[in-house]
Design a protein around this motif. Structure first.
Motif, PDB file in Angstrom:
ATOM      1  N   PHE A 188       0.833  -1.207   0.000  1.00  0.00           N
ATOM      2  CA  PHE A 188       0.000   0.000   0.000  1.00  0.00           C
ATOM      3  C   PHE A 188       0.869   1.259   0.000  1.00  0.00           C
ATOM      4  N   ILE A 189       1.865   1.307   0.895  1.00  0.00           N
ATOM      5  CA  ILE A 189       2.722   2.482   0.990  1.00  0.00           C
ATOM      6  C   ILE A 189       3.545   2.658  -0.294  1.00  0.00           C
ATOM      7  N   TYR A 190       4.087   1.550  -0.800  1.00  0.00           N
ATOM      8  CA  TYR A 190       4.900   1.649  -2.017  1.00  0.00           C
ATOM      9  C   TYR A 190       4.053   2.105  -3.213  1.00  0.00           C
ATOM     10  N   SER A 191       2.808   1.620  -3.282  1.00  0.00           N
ATOM     11  CA  SER A 191       1.949   1.988  -4.414  1.00  0.00           C
ATOM     12  C   SER A 191       1.701   3.493  -4.464  1.00  0.00           C
ATOM     13  N   SER A 307       6.090  -4.601 -16.238  1.00  0.00           N
ATOM     14  CA  SER A 307       6.559  -3.269 -16.628  1.00  0.00           C
ATOM     15  C   SER A 307       7.275  -2.525 -15.498  1.00  0.00           C
ATOM     16  N   MET A 308       7.406  -3.164 -14.331  1.00  0.00           N
ATOM     17  CA  MET A 308       7.932  -2.458 -13.155  1.00  0.00           C
ATOM     18  C   MET A 308       9.417  -2.683 -12.900  1.00  0.00           C
ATOM     19  N   GLY A 309      10.040  -3.516 -13.696  1.00  0.00           N
ATOM     20  CA  GLY A 309      11.461  -3.761 -13.478  1.00  0.00           C
ATOM     21  C   GLY A 309      11.719  -4.566 -12.225  1.00  0.00           C
ATOM     22  N   ILE A 310      12.818  -4.224 -11.520  1.00  0.00           N
ATOM     23  CA  ILE A 310      13.257  -5.036 -10.385  1.00  0.00           C
ATOM     24  C   ILE A 310      12.251  -5.055  -9.250  1.00  0.00           C
ATOM     25  N   MET A 311      11.550  -3.943  -9.060  1.00  0.00           N
ATOM     26  CA  MET A 311      10.587  -3.866  -7.955  1.00  0.00           C
ATOM     27  C   MET A 311       9.427  -4.825  -8.176  1.00  0.00           C
ATOM     28  N   GLY A 312       9.106  -5.085  -9.432  1.00  0.00           N
ATOM     29  CA  GLY A 312       8.042  -6.029  -9.723  1.00  0.00           C
ATOM     30  C   GLY A 312       8.367  -7.422  -9.218  1.00  0.00           C
ATOM     31  N   HIS A 313       9.655  -7.785  -9.225  1.00  0.00           N
ATOM     32  CA  HIS A 313      10.074  -9.101  -8.750  1.00  0.00           C
ATOM     33  C   HIS A 313       9.927  -9.225  -7.233  1.00  0.00           C
ATOM     34  N   ILE A 314       9.823  -8.098  -6.554  1.00  0.00           N
ATOM     35  CA  ILE A 314       9.574  -8.111  -5.107  1.00  0.00           C
ATOM     36  C   ILE A 314       8.075  -8.079  -4.828  1.00  0.00           C
ATOM     37  N   LEU A 315       7.381  -7.179  -5.521  1.00  0.00           N
ATOM     38  CA  LEU A 315       5.949  -7.002  -5.274  1.00  0.00           C
ATOM     39  C   LEU A 315       5.125  -8.215  -5.705  1.00  0.00           C
ATOM     40  N   ALA A 316       5.485  -8.843  -6.811  1.00  0.00           N
ATOM     41  CA  ALA A 316       4.691  -9.964  -7.318  1.00  0.00           C
ATOM     42  C   ALA A 316       4.598 -11.111  -6.309  1.00  0.00           C
ATOM     43  N   PRO A 317       5.737 -11.629  -5.792  1.00  0.00           N
ATOM     44  CA  PRO A 317       5.622 -12.688  -4.778  1.00  0.00           C
ATOM     45  C   PRO A 317       4.862 -12.237  -3.539  1.00  0.00           C
TER      46      PRO A 317
END
Length: 482
Positions: A188-191, A307-317
């Motif tokens: 939530f905060i990151y979004s 489309s989010m790059g490296i952060m997507g690999h954290i947020l997805a899991p």
């Protein structure tokens, strides 16, 4: 009931786990957006006040006072009511069967989230490798990834549920619910920090005051509260039968309702922040990205992560872990009403009952792990919830209001509670709730059958025959004797 929560905290966390499910994550944001945006909060709050809180208080009071299974409660009111109880707990058991398959989809995505195994076309991945489609020629094809993930989850489910409620559900709730809130708070905060987040939030919360004149908006609010808080589905009642003495029943209801509502509101804002970011960076109009259910979680979000790059690999899991946690804690509650009623009636111990039901549910999960799995889930979910469970919630309001006499619960509810109930609560239970619930059921039934084809009607008929047949059988077998 011999079992009892070892603390009020354990019960509250289990109740929060019951109410917070995958529907909060993938349903509420779409309901809020498509029913007037910010103006929807008016019917939403009113629905909580006249539907959610009063019915939950009723279920808490009944469970705390009676300390028996739902089927035994209904039998004690009138023997002929027992069949109604079996029909309800069987419908709820059907929900947990396909619910665990949806969690199997989520588990499959979790396994693929680290390396974006869904590729550049998440929609194609979902159709081919996870949920299937409406292509009936695929009905005999098993999707092995989904079946494998679902059966693993059923095995874990059995390992947790067959234990005493405190060692199993209680202990896990103490770990998973705080973890769920930590993960979702991070997302939530990151979004909020994402470029374009404001676009999504503004789109979500933009009020349409004229929508308040539309009866369907008010019906949508009632529906959201019914299914978000799981009222009248014997789950809350069953959990309340395990309550210890000196429980502040009304206070605990309010705490759970407030927590559930804040959670789904924050999740909706976070979801639209992410959609706003994708719209901003891809120049795709946000209304083309907005979806609900499987489309949002398994297609739109993977496209965002791509489309989010490296952060997507954290947020997805993290997202798929949070869905798994929210869904698992709700699945425990969906499982309990039938388990409790069968153990109570046939004098089974908990381990025997859990083992039998998990085997049955696991086998039935195969049906939803075929090439038309997601299509079948949609058909069964709409019929079970909008037709079967809804009418039985309305029947309960009539039975408890007029045959049981809710007035006798007032001393029990008020004994230790800081906030008291009285004549207004009785009026709502006896008069308002039956009217609203029956009206909502009629509207849902009309929409259901207007939109049903021959296959949908055939599936609905099969479910009806199964539920009615087993309800009659379970009522007649081994009659209760106190």
């Amino acid at each position: 009931m011999e079992q009892e929560w070892n603390s009020i905290l354990t019960f509250i966390l289990a109740m929060i786990g019951l109410t917070i499910g995958i529907g909060n994550i993938w349903r509420f944001s779409y309901v809020l957006y498509s029913n007037g945006g910010g103006s929807f909060f008016i019917p939403y709050i009113i629905a909580i006040l006249i539907m959610g809180i009063p019915f939950l208080i009723l279920e808490y009071g009944l469970g705390f006072s009676f300390k028996g299974s739902f089927s035994k409660l209904m039998y004690s009111l009138r023997p002929e009511f027992e069949m109604i109880a079996w029909a309800l707990v069987l419908f709820v058991f059907i929900v947990v069967i396909y619910y665990m398959v949806i969690l199997g989809w989520d588990f499959a995505y979790l396994l693929n989230s680290f390396n974006y195994g869904w590729g550049n076309n998440p929609a194609s991945f979902f159709t081919a490798s996870v949920g299937g489609s409406s292509d009936l020629t695929k009905s005999t094809t098993l999707i092995l990834l989904t079946l494998f993930c679902t059966l693993i989850l059923w095995a874990v489910f059995w390992f947790i549920t067959y234990r005493d409620i405190n060692d199993g559900i209680g202990k896990l709730s103490k770990i998973l619910i705080p973890l769920l809130f930590i993960i979702m708070l991070f997302i939530f905060i990151y979004s909020f920090t994402l470029p374009g987040a404001y676009l999504g939030i503004e789109t979500l919360l933009r009020p349409n005051w004229l929508s308040l004149l539309d009866i369907n908006i008010w019906l949508a609010a009632l529906g959201q509260i019914i299914f978000s808080l799981s009222i009248g589905q014997a789950m809350v009642y069953t959990y309340a039968t395990y309550l210890p003495k000196n429980s502040k029943l009304v206070d605990e209801v309010l705490l759970v309702v407030i927590t559930n509502s804040l959670y789904e509101i924050f999740i909706a804002i976070g979801t639209f922040s992410i959609l706003g970011h994708m719209s901003f960076t891809s120049s795709i109009p946000i209304n083309e990205l907005i979806s609900e259910g499987t489309g949002l979680i398994f297609i739109v979000f993977p496209e965002v992560f791509n489309s989010m790059g490296i952060m997507g690999h954290i947020l997805a899991p993290l997202l798929f872990i949070s869905i798994l946690i929210a869904g698992f804690t709700s699945a425990f509650a969906l499982f309990e009403p039938l388990l409790s009623s069968l153990c109570d009636k046939f004098k089974w111990d908990r381990r025997k009952g859990v083992t039998i039901l998990v085997i049955i549910a696991g086998v039935c999960s195969i049906i939803f792990s075929t090439g038309i799995g997601s299509y079948l889930v949609g058909i069964v979910d709409e019929f079970v919830n909008n037709f079967g469970i809804l009418i039985l919630i309305g029947v309960q309001a009539i039975i408890f209001g007029w045959f049981y006499g809710v007035e006798k619960l007032i001393p029990v509810l008020n004994e230790f509670s800081t906030i008291k109930v009285g004549k207004t609560w009785v009026f709502i239970i006896k008069y308002l709730l039956p009217i609203f619930l029956i009206a909502f059921w009629l509207n849902g039934t009309i929409n259901l059958f207007n939109n049903s084809g021959s296959l949908e009607i055939a599936v609905d008929l099969i479910i009806t025959i199964i539920v009615v047949g087993f309800s009659v059988l379970l009522t007649k077998l081994n009659p209760k004797a106190d």
